[in-house]
Design a protein around this motif. Structure first.
Motif, PDB file in Angstrom:
ATOM      1  N   VAL A  23      -1.491   7.060  -0.381  1.00  0.00           N
ATOM      2  CA  VAL A  23      -1.446   7.140   1.087  1.00  0.00           C
ATOM      3  C   VAL A  23      -0.384   8.135   1.573  1.00  0.00           C
ATOM      4  CG1 VAL A  23      -2.367   4.817   1.494  1.00  0.00           C
ATOM      5  CG2 VAL A  23       0.110   5.129   1.203  1.00  0.00           C
ATOM      6  N   ARG A  50       0.872  -1.173   0.000  1.00  0.00           N
ATOM      7  CA  ARG A  50       0.000   0.000   0.000  1.00  0.00           C
ATOM      8  C   ARG A  50       0.911   1.226   0.000  1.00  0.00           C
ATOM      9  NH1 ARG A  50      -3.226   0.050   4.887  1.00  0.00           N
ATOM     10  NH2 ARG A  50      -4.203  -1.787   3.998  1.00  0.00           N
ATOM     11  N   TYR A  62      -0.487   5.346   6.839  1.00  0.00           N
ATOM     12  CA  TYR A  62      -1.452   4.393   6.282  1.00  0.00           C
ATOM     13  C   TYR A  62      -0.853   3.517   5.190  1.00  0.00           C
ATOM     14  CZ  TYR A  62      -4.682   7.181   8.951  1.00  0.00           C
ATOM     15  OH  TYR A  62      -5.312   7.829   9.981  1.00  0.00           O
TER      16      TYR A  62
END
Length: 90
Positions: A15, A11, A67
């Motif tokens: 973010v 990810r 995040y």
């Protein structure tokens, strides 16, 4: 001076990963660039003193973005990386 090319997956797009990587680089005196790739990964070219680079690499592997999450990475030392006088994001 150590020069590396690092590709991180997980990810790492959408973010704030590149922005926080730049903040980390600026804090440590590391120069280079971070760029999103079409496959969802981020490629980082970075250069700096050995101790700063070791810290930079470890913090990138742990994801500087709150995040973000790095699930896979590759690192190669590459002396041909273009020298920069700051860290940029593309």
């Amino acid at each position: 001076m150590k020069k590396i090319r690092m590709n991180v997956q997980g990810r790492v797009q959408g973010v704030g990963f590149r922005f926080t990587t730049k903040m980390l680089a600026d804090e440590l005196g590391v120069y280079g660039s971070a760029m999103n790739e079409d496959n969802g990964s981020v490629t980082i070219e970075a250069m700096g003193e050995d101790d700063a680079m070791d810290t930079f690499i470890e913090k990138v592997k742990a994801s500087p973005a709150p995040y973000g999450r790095v699930t896979f990475y590759t690192i190669e030392e590459n002396a041909t990386i273009t020298e920069r006088d700051r860290f940029i994001t593309n």
